[in-house]
Design a protein around this motif. Structure first.
Motif, PDB file in Angstrom:
ATOM      1  N   GLY A   8       0.789  -1.229   0.000  1.00  0.00           N
ATOM      2  CA  GLY A   8       0.000   0.000   0.000  1.00  0.00           C
ATOM      3  C   GLY A   8       0.823   1.282   0.000  1.00  0.00           C
ATOM      4  O   GLY A   8       0.537   2.208  -0.764  1.00  0.00           O
ATOM      5  N   SER A  37      -1.080  -3.978  -3.748  1.00  0.00           N
ATOM      6  CA  SER A  37      -2.075  -3.767  -2.697  1.00  0.00           C
ATOM      7  C   SER A  37      -2.944  -2.572  -3.090  1.00  0.00           C
ATOM      8  O   SER A  37      -2.687  -1.911  -4.097  1.00  0.00           O
ATOM      9  CB  SER A  37      -1.395  -3.421  -1.374  1.00  0.00           C
ATOM     10  OG  SER A  37      -0.683  -4.501  -0.874  1.00  0.00           O
ATOM     11  N   GLY A  40      -2.257   3.242  -0.495  1.00  0.00           N
ATOM     12  CA  GLY A  40      -2.185   3.834   0.848  1.00  0.00           C
ATOM     13  C   GLY A  40      -3.028   3.070   1.860  1.00  0.00           C
ATOM     14  O   GLY A  40      -2.949   1.854   1.959  1.00  0.00           O
ATOM     15  N   THR A  43      -7.764   0.295   2.237  1.00  0.00           N
ATOM     16  CA  THR A  43      -8.502  -0.815   2.867  1.00  0.00           C
ATOM     17  C   THR A  43      -9.125  -0.357   4.185  1.00  0.00           C
ATOM     18  O   THR A  43     -10.298  -0.624   4.455  1.00  0.00           O
ATOM     19  CB  THR A  43      -7.570  -2.026   3.088  1.00  0.00           C
ATOM     20  OG1 THR A  43      -6.918  -2.319   1.854  1.00  0.00           O
ATOM     21  CG2 THR A  43      -8.339  -3.245   3.565  1.00  0.00           C
TER      22      THR A  43
HETATM   23 MG    MG Z   1      -2.550  -2.352   2.823  1.00  0.00          MG
END
Ligand code: MG
Ligand code: ASP
Length: 458
Positions: A8, A37, A40, A43
């Motif tokens: 991320g 991913s 940032g 999620t």
């Molecule tokens: Mg992540």
């Protein structure tokens, strides 16, 4: 062929995407497949949005929308296509779908594990589309894919699904023809589909597992996991300024490190590559020339300066429970009764140490222990102590006496009492408990003891 995985923070915004675009380009002759991913903290933001929909009936996706639309704009992707659709329209379409889903959750005020997985899948689906479009704009023949298009089939354990056996066959069948025709697939980490076509997720941090699975199933030469540090370090660099990279660790040592709080890989991520012997390289996206850490069959003991201690980790936020039997000595079934009480309450225990009449064990602080204490108090006196940390030394157990002697000498010198010790059946780790507030000092002092006062890294 190789697999390159970016997490991320490596794809957090347009600037970071430009940076990794350069890295992917530099490796293009090695025929990479790329796993990403969500951008940032997307999620987390999606989970927070779901909470808001559930609690207050709000459907709020502003942060997620802004981040992705800004990246599209900033990377000047307006002319790029995804499956024949202009990329900004494709992104808007996904954001619309997300927003409708949140309205649904807000309306019925219910979020099943299945819907939650569907919801968080948007993070990775958005990121691969944007990254693939950007890679094409700099001349890489990239294409974005949702993992299920490339053979990721899991069971229906929403939230922590496991890939099923046929993925081992389907993934290479789908990916290798792409690689052979010069396409660079950019694939969503973390997500899959069950056999009925429901979207599933592999557990938080699961993109590592997606990458190692592709590498193992496709018999890749290696899988590279790109981070912001020079590989696996001897300690957390936020605590120990001169922590340094370990060149080699075995799969087993790496799993142990991951479990005891080193920021390495998802503990389960090692499994596919362990099966096939595929090496996992942990590399720093800011120092391409640094060798990083190689996770493979070789142990850390082959690393210069890491002859018998590999790394020192701390796992904060631990609760210590001391249980002393109120019955007579030699009573059998005492341990069984204690552990079945924990099992009934679904509380997972980490470390255990026992004597004839007492047991000490550690748990995550998050558990509510009121009921458990009541139950155990029938057979024992129970003391619950919060605010502890587990310090683990991953080392060569053939030298455990020496490691223990030096460790406790240091704890004595700095005046930190050691509250519980365990050297489990695992061949590589020695753990003990100290007060949370003392953990940093212990780590710093042990690092000096085992790795010396090194030249400061500038
Ligand atoms: Mg992540
Ligand atoms: N985006 C997912 C998470 O934050 C998966 C990952 O990053 O590996 O947990």
């Amino acid at each position: 062929m190789i697999v390159m995985k970016f997490g991320g923070s490596s794809v957090a915004d347009a600037a970071r995407l430009r940076h990794i675009g350069g890295i992917v380009q530099a490796y293009s002759d090695k025929k990479p497949a790329v796993v990403l991913s969500a951008m940032g903290d997307t999620t987390d933001h999606l989970l927070e949005a779901a909470d808001a929909a559930l609690q207050n009936g709000k459907t709020e996706i502003e942060r997620v929308e802004k981040l992705h639309l800004a990246a599209v704009k900033n990377l000047k992707l307006r002319g790029e296509l995804h499956c024949k659709m202009p990329i900004h329209e494709e992104i808007k379409k996904l954001l619309d779908e997300l927003s409708r889903l949140l309205s649904g959750i807000a309306l019925i005020r219910e979020l099943t594990p299945r819907t939650k997985d569907y919801l968080v899948s948007f993070g990775e689906r958005l990121s691969v589309r944007i990254a693939a479009a950007y890679f094409r704009s700099i001349g890489i023949n990239a294409r974005g894919f949702d993992a299920w298009e490339l053979g990721f089939v899991s069971n229906s354990d929403f939230g922590h699904a496991e890939l099923i056996e046929k993925s081992w066959k389907m993934i290479p069948e789908k990916i290798m023809p792409l690689i052979k025709t010069g396409v660079l697939p950019v694939i969503t980490g973390f997500i899959a589909q069950d056999e009925r076509g429901n979207i599933t997720t592999l557990g938080r941090g699961g993109s590592d597992l997606s990458a190692t699975m592709i590498a193992a199933a496709c018999k890749a030469d290696e899988v590279q996991v790109w981070k912001d540090v020079d590989g696996i370090l001897t300690a957390d660099p936020r605590i120990v300024k001169n922590a340094r990279p370990v060149q080699n660790v075995s799969y087993e040592e790496a799993s142990e490190l991951a479990y005891f709080g080193a920021q390495v890989l998802h503990p389960r991520a090692m499994l596919p590559c362990m099966k096939t012997g595929t090496p996992v390289l942990v590399k720093n996206s800011y120092t391409l020339e640094a060798p990083g850490t190689r996770i493979g069959s070789e142990s850390f003991t082959t690393t210069k300066n890491c002859a018998y201690v590999c790394a020192i980790t701390a796992r904060p936020g631990v609760t210590l429970v001391d249980i002393v039997s109120t019955r007579m000595l030699g009573q059998f079934g005492f341990l069984a009764e204690i552990f079945s009480a924990f099992a009934r309450k679904s509380i997972s225990v980490d470390m255990v140490a026992t004597s004839e009449v007492s047991v000490s064990l550690t748990l995550d602080t998050a558990y509510d222990l009121g009921e458990l204490k009541k139950e155990l108090s029938k057979i024992a006196s129970v003391e619950i102590k919060k605010g502890k940390a587990i310090i683990s030394i991953i080392g060569d157990v053939r030298r455990s006496s020496e490691i223990l002697a030096r460790t406790f000498k240091i704890c004595q010198l700095i005046g930190v009492p050691v509250q519980m010790i365990s050297q489990g059946a695992s061949k590589v780790n020695i753990s003990f408990i100290v007060d949370d507030i003392e953990a940093e000092e212990v780590i710093k002092s042990l690092h000096i003891e085992f790795f010396g006062k090194l030249e400061r890294l500038s």
